[in-house]
Design a protein around this motif. Structure first.
Motif, PDB file in Angstrom:
ATOM      1  N   VAL A 109       0.841  -0.472 -10.479  1.00 62.61           N
ATOM      2  CA  VAL A 109      -0.160  -0.356  -9.141  1.00 62.61           C
ATOM      3  C   VAL A 109      -0.818  -1.266 -10.209  1.00 62.61           C
ATOM      4  O   VAL A 109      -1.085  -1.564 -11.764  1.00 62.61           O
ATOM      5  CB  VAL A 109      -0.269   0.489  -9.533  1.00 62.61           C
ATOM      6  N   ASP A 110      -1.501  -1.944  -9.273  1.00 63.11           N
ATOM      7  CA  ASP A 110      -3.494  -2.929  -9.668  1.00 63.11           C
ATOM      8  C   ASP A 110      -4.828  -2.645  -9.615  1.00 63.11           C
ATOM      9  O   ASP A 110      -5.274  -2.601 -10.057  1.00 63.11           O
ATOM     10  CB  ASP A 110      -3.142  -4.244  -7.916  1.00 63.11           C
ATOM     11  N   LEU A 169       0.698   5.360 -14.322  1.00 65.18           N
ATOM     12  CA  LEU A 169       1.081   4.075 -13.352  1.00 65.18           C
ATOM     13  C   LEU A 169      -0.075   2.758 -13.615  1.00 65.18           C
ATOM     14  O   LEU A 169       0.554   1.850 -13.459  1.00 65.18           O
ATOM     15  CB  LEU A 169       0.313   4.587 -11.644  1.00 65.18           C
ATOM     16  N   ARG A 180       6.229  -0.517  -8.200  1.00 65.10           N
ATOM     17  CA  ARG A 180       6.012  -2.641  -8.127  1.00 65.10           C
ATOM     18  C   ARG A 180       7.411  -2.938  -8.148  1.00 65.10           C
ATOM     19  O   ARG A 180       7.601  -3.432  -7.367  1.00 65.10           O
ATOM     20  CB  ARG A 180       5.183  -3.140  -9.486  1.00 65.10           C
ATOM     21  N   TYR A 215       0.826  -1.177   0.213  1.00 66.34           N
ATOM     22  CA  TYR A 215       0.009   0.716  -0.169  1.00 66.34           C
ATOM     23  C   TYR A 215       0.824   1.621  -0.051  1.00 66.34           C
ATOM     24  O   TYR A 215       1.459   1.499   0.808  1.00 66.34           O
ATOM     25  CB  TYR A 215      -0.758  -0.270   1.368  1.00 66.34           C
ATOM     26  N   VAL A 250      -0.038  -4.268  -5.535  1.00 63.63           N
ATOM     27  CA  VAL A 250       0.376  -2.754  -5.556  1.00 63.63           C
ATOM     28  C   VAL A 250      -0.410  -1.804  -5.478  1.00 63.63           C
ATOM     29  O   VAL A 250      -1.522  -1.861  -5.951  1.00 63.63           O
ATOM     30  CB  VAL A 250       1.117  -2.376  -6.401  1.00 63.63           C
ATOM     31  N   VAL A 251      -1.291  -1.321  -4.139  1.00 63.90           N
ATOM     32  CA  VAL A 251      -2.373   0.178  -4.494  1.00 63.90           C
ATOM     33  C   VAL A 251      -1.995   1.063  -4.291  1.00 63.90           C
ATOM     34  O   VAL A 251      -1.576   0.860  -3.213  1.00 63.90           O
ATOM     35  CB  VAL A 251      -3.581  -0.836  -2.896  1.00 63.90           C
ATOM     36  N   PHE A 252      -2.024   1.819  -4.721  1.00 64.89           N
ATOM     37  CA  PHE A 252      -1.782   3.081  -4.555  1.00 64.89           C
ATOM     38  C   PHE A 252      -2.780   4.436  -4.233  1.00 64.89           C
ATOM     39  O   PHE A 252      -4.110   4.100  -4.407  1.00 64.89           O
ATOM     40  CB  PHE A 252      -1.743   4.035  -6.105  1.00 64.89           C
ATOM     41  N   ILE A 303      -5.855   1.737  -7.529  1.00 65.96           N
ATOM     42  CA  ILE A 303      -5.525   2.891  -7.500  1.00 65.96           C
ATOM     43  C   ILE A 303      -7.403   3.338  -6.181  1.00 65.96           C
ATOM     44  O   ILE A 303      -8.341   3.496  -6.829  1.00 65.96           O
ATOM     45  CB  ILE A 303      -5.704   4.621  -8.497  1.00 65.96           C
TER      46      ILE A 303
END
Length: 115
Positions: free
Chosen positions: A86-87, A80, A33, A6, A54-56, A89
């Motif tokens: 990222v996976d 992104l 990542r 995160y 990956v959470v932004f 947002i």
């Protein structure tokens, strides 16, 4: 090993800008990542991560207040996702306010007194 990452976008941006300088643009395009996977590989006892998510986390800039910053943020967020850095947002709400606290001094008995 499955790992959830995160990233607080606000602190990442202002931390990077503080370290690299306001006029240096290249740091903004780091691969989040790859960076997180390198940190995990170097700092953890796990031999390998099979899957990372990956959470932004960020808040939208209001275009009414700052059109060019909103446009820059849109470009960055699209990049992104397109790059696969990222996976997800996640959007929160940014609240702009000034923190205040009353000034306190000790009275004749040593107790705090606000003014």
């Amino acid at each position: 090993m499955r790992v959830g990452i995160y990233i607080d976008g606000y602190n990442l941006y202002y931390g990077g800008r503080g370290i690299c300088g306001r006029g240096v643009a290249g740091w903004r395009w780091l691969d989040l990542r790859a960076m997180m996977e390198a940190v995990i590989a170097a700092q953890s006892p796990w031999s390998a991560t099979a899957d990372s998510r990956v959470v932004f986390c960020t808040a939208r800039i209001r275009g009414r207040d700052n059109v060019s910053s909103q446009r820059d943020q849109d470009t960055y967020l699209r990049a992104l996702v397109a790059h696969g850095a990222v996976d997800v947002i996640e959007y929160g709400n940014y609240v702009a306010r000034t923190a205040t606290a009353p000034l306190a001094t000790a009275d004749r008995r040593g107790r705090p007194r606000t003014h």
